[in-house]
Design a protein around this motif. Structure first.
Motif, mmCIF file in Angstrom:
data_model
loop_
_atom_site.group_PDB
_atom_site.id
_atom_site.type_symbol
_atom_site.label_atom_id
_atom_site.label_comp_id
_atom_site.label_asym_id
_atom_site.label_seq_id
_atom_site.Cartn_x
_atom_site.Cartn_y
_atom_site.Cartn_z
ATOM 1 N N ALA A 25 25.445 42.404 36.104
ATOM 2 C CA ALA A 25 24.598 41.445 35.404
ATOM 3 C C ALA A 25 24.624 41.639 33.896
ATOM 4 O O ALA A 25 24.286 40.739 33.150
ATOM 5 N N THR A 26 25.019 42.840 33.457
ATOM 6 C CA THR A 26 24.927 43.162 32.036
ATOM 7 C C THR A 26 25.749 42.225 31.184
ATOM 8 O O THR A 26 25.340 41.818 30.098
ATOM 9 N N ALA A 27 26.951 41.883 31.657
ATOM 10 C CA ALA A 27 27.863 41.073 30.854
ATOM 11 C C ALA A 27 27.467 39.598 30.817
ATOM 12 O O ALA A 27 28.059 38.829 30.089
ATOM 13 N N ARG A 28 26.465 39.225 31.628
ATOM 14 C CA ARG A 28 26.090 37.819 31.704
ATOM 15 C C ARG A 28 24.612 37.625 31.371
ATOM 16 O O ARG A 28 23.934 36.827 31.979
ATOM 17 N N ARG A 29 24.148 38.392 30.447
ATOM 18 C CA ARG A 29 22.770 38.261 30.003
ATOM 19 C C ARG A 29 22.693 38.650 28.533
ATOM 20 O O ARG A 29 23.578 39.305 28.000
ATOM 21 N N ILE A 30 21.639 38.213 27.873
ATOM 22 C CA ILE A 30 21.443 38.616 26.481
ATOM 23 C C ILE A 30 20.351 39.670 26.437
ATOM 24 O O ILE A 30 19.365 39.609 27.178
ATOM 25 N N GLU A 31 20.567 40.682 25.605
ATOM 26 C CA GLU A 31 19.660 41.825 25.546
ATOM 27 C C GLU A 31 18.556 41.658 24.520
ATOM 28 O O GLU A 31 17.576 42.396 24.542
ATOM 29 N N ARG A 32 18.703 40.723 23.595
ATOM 30 C CA ARG A 32 17.724 40.567 22.517
ATOM 31 C C ARG A 32 17.591 39.091 22.177
ATOM 32 O O ARG A 32 18.438 38.272 22.540
ATOM 33 N N TYR A 33 16.531 38.778 21.468
ATOM 34 C CA TYR A 33 16.328 37.389 21.067
ATOM 35 C C TYR A 33 17.448 36.974 20.108
ATOM 36 O O TYR A 33 17.762 37.704 19.167
ATOM 37 N N PRO A 34 18.059 35.797 20.325
ATOM 38 C CA PRO A 34 19.212 35.390 19.508
ATOM 39 C C PRO A 34 18.830 34.911 18.108
ATOM 40 O O PRO A 34 19.204 33.815 17.678
ATOM 41 N N LEU A 35 18.083 35.755 17.386
ATOM 42 C CA LEU A 35 17.651 35.385 16.035
ATOM 43 C C LEU A 35 18.849 35.248 15.098
ATOM 44 O O LEU A 35 18.896 34.339 14.258
ATOM 45 N N LYS A 36 19.823 36.135 15.241
ATOM 46 C CA LYS A 36 21.018 36.066 14.404
ATOM 47 C C LYS A 36 21.754 34.740 14.624
ATOM 48 O O LYS A 36 22.240 34.124 13.672
ATOM 49 N N LEU A 37 21.825 34.310 15.876
ATOM 50 C CA LEU A 37 22.490 33.040 16.181
ATOM 51 C C LEU A 37 21.719 31.872 15.577
ATOM 52 O O LEU A 37 22.316 30.926 15.042
ATOM 53 N N LEU A 38 20.399 31.924 15.650
ATOM 54 C CA LEU A 38 19.578 30.856 15.081
ATOM 55 C C LEU A 38 19.748 30.790 13.567
ATOM 56 O O LEU A 38 19.855 29.695 12.990
ATOM 57 N N LEU A 39 19.789 31.947 12.913
ATOM 58 C CA LEU A 39 20.007 31.973 11.465
ATOM 59 C C LEU A 39 21.385 31.419 11.121
ATOM 60 O O LEU A 39 21.557 30.733 10.108
ATOM 61 N N GLY A 40 22.357 31.713 11.973
ATOM 62 C CA GLY A 40 23.689 31.166 11.760
ATOM 63 C C GLY A 40 23.712 29.654 11.861
ATOM 64 O O GLY A 40 24.369 28.972 11.062
ATOM 65 N N GLU A 41 22.982 29.111 12.841
ATOM 66 C CA GLU A 41 22.931 27.656 12.986
ATOM 67 C C GLU A 41 22.133 27.024 11.845
ATOM 68 O O GLU A 41 22.417 25.895 11.439
ATOM 69 N N LEU A 42 21.139 27.741 11.321
ATOM 70 C CA LEU A 42 20.430 27.258 10.129
ATOM 71 C C LEU A 42 21.374 27.173 8.936
ATOM 72 O O LEU A 42 21.300 26.235 8.130
ATOM 73 N N CYS A 43 22.286 28.130 8.845
ATOM 74 C CA CYS A 43 23.302 28.093 7.795
ATOM 75 C C CYS A 43 24.220 26.883 7.993
ATOM 76 O O CYS A 43 24.578 26.200 7.027
ATOM 77 N N PHE A 44 24.584 26.603 9.252
ATOM 78 C CA PHE A 44 25.413 25.434 9.554
ATOM 79 C C PHE A 44 24.716 24.151 9.133
ATOM 80 O O PHE A 44 25.315 23.287 8.465
ATOM 81 N N ILE A 45 23.442 23.994 9.514
ATOM 82 C CA ILE A 45 22.691 22.798 9.145
ATOM 83 C C ILE A 45 22.569 22.682 7.625
ATOM 84 O O ILE A 45 22.679 21.585 7.057
ATOM 85 N N SER A 46 22.357 23.811 6.957
ATOM 86 C CA SER A 46 22.237 23.798 5.495
ATOM 87 C C SER A 46 23.526 23.322 4.837
ATOM 88 O O SER A 46 23.500 22.540 3.878
ATOM 89 N N LEU A 47 24.662 23.777 5.354
ATOM 90 C CA LEU A 47 25.949 23.360 4.800
ATOM 91 C C LEU A 47 26.213 21.881 5.067
ATOM 92 O O LEU A 47 26.700 21.149 4.196
#
Length: 328
Positions: A194-216
């Motif tokens: 199950a380890t390889a198919r789950r996320i261990e932490r809140y995807p805050l880094k991914l959200l910040l990345g998408e905020l960068c995408f929207i900003s651009l």
């Protein structure tokens, strides 16, 4: 009942697209003389060139965030390779169905050794995070603009944002994946992996990345806007809010592939009280052209890089190619 809903779905797509196109055609027919009178000054061409570069960077940023998503699911791949796959497949979003770019990405990472479940999950998370980023941008910018008429919209958008941010939380997402069987695949020893198919932490880094995408993406729109019409500092929050909401609706509303017509119609409807309609028609048309040109340019650059690597024999064997893809 489900069969009836399925049969009505294509009709809904065409109805929304038709309504948006009728709105745009009527607006153009009424304001065509304003559009014809618009001239782009030399500094305007500089703005448009900058908008093209920024838009290419936006799609590159989105591809980079996708590589982060694969890492969250314990499948790290070469970020440069992932970005190239993203750029090459992105133009497929204009094909009927609006799903072929996702299919291309899933197929490519599966060929690189990623399981089908993880490949699908990594692609499926992107629109959720992008929508959350667009909602957050819309809410903040609308508050900064001081437009009291948007209060009702904010009350509608806030629950949607909270819902999406809750769904992607590991305590919610992982049980959902387990319930649907995504985490039940066994490894070679017969144990549940199950380890390889789950996320261990809140995807805050991914959200910040998408905020960068929207900003651009928003920066590309603002640069296109400034090429045809002056923009004052106090107008920026209104323009950012209008762009974010129009882009958001072009993603979630079932309409034309790539959101063609939905974005343009929404942006004009939101801004026609503050700017001439003829100018808005020219801006959204020009921004659509720049977006498509950026997507095609990104795909061509990715393709040319692969051709260059092959011609220079930098990847000589399938084993070497696999090693290149897996490089951290």
């Amino acid at each position: 009942m489900k069969e009836k809903l399925s049969s009505l779905k294509p009709l809904l797509h065409w109805a929304i697209l038709g309504g948006m196109l009728i709105f745009l055609v009527k607006a153009f027919k009424k304001h065509w003389h304003e559009v014809a009178a618009i001239r782009i000054e030399p500094v305007g061409w500089l703005y448009l060139g900058s908008a093209l570069v920024v838009t290419i960077l936006a799609f590159t940023c989105a591809g980079w965030v996708w590589s982060w998503t694969l890492r969250e699911f314990k499948h790290p791949l070469n970020s440069f390779w992932v970005i190239k796959v993203y750029l090459k497949t992105h133009v497929a979003k204009y094909l009927p169905g609006h799903l072929w770019h996702y299919y291309g990405r899933i197929r490519n990472v599966k060929n690189a050794g990623v399981s089908g479940e993880v490949a699908t999950l990594s692609v499926a998370m992107e629109p959720f995070l992008m929508i959350a980023a667009a909602l957050l941008t819309t809410l903040v910018s609308s508050q900064l603009s001081g437009n009291i008429s948007q209060t009702a919209q904010n009350w509608m958008q806030l629950p949607c944002l909270m819902g999406i941010l809750t769904i992607v939380h590991p305590k919610i997402l992982n049980p959902l994946l387990k319930y649907t069987g995504k985490l039940k695949k066994k490894d070679k020893d017969g144990n549940v992996n199950a380890t390889a198919r789950r996320i261990e932490r809140y995807p805050l880094k991914l959200l910040l990345g998408e905020l960068c995408f929207i900003s651009l993406r928003c920066s590309g729109f603002l640069l296109t806007f400034m090429a045809l019409n002056p923009v004052s500092l106090n107008q920026l929050p209104m323009l950012i809010s209008a762009f974010s909401l129009a882009w958001l609706l072009s993603v979630v509303v079932p309409g034309a592939p790539g959101g063609v017509g939905v974005f343009e119609g929404t942006a004009i409807a939101l801004l026609n009280q503050s700017f001439p309609t003829g100018v808005l028609l020219s801006i959204v048309a020009l921004f659509r052209f720049i977006s498509i040109l950026a997507e095609v340019t990104g795909a061509c650059l990715a393709w040319l890089d692969e051709r260059y690597r092959k011609s220079e024999d930098k990847i000589e064997t399938p084993q070497a190619a696999a090693e290149y893809i897996r490089i951290e």
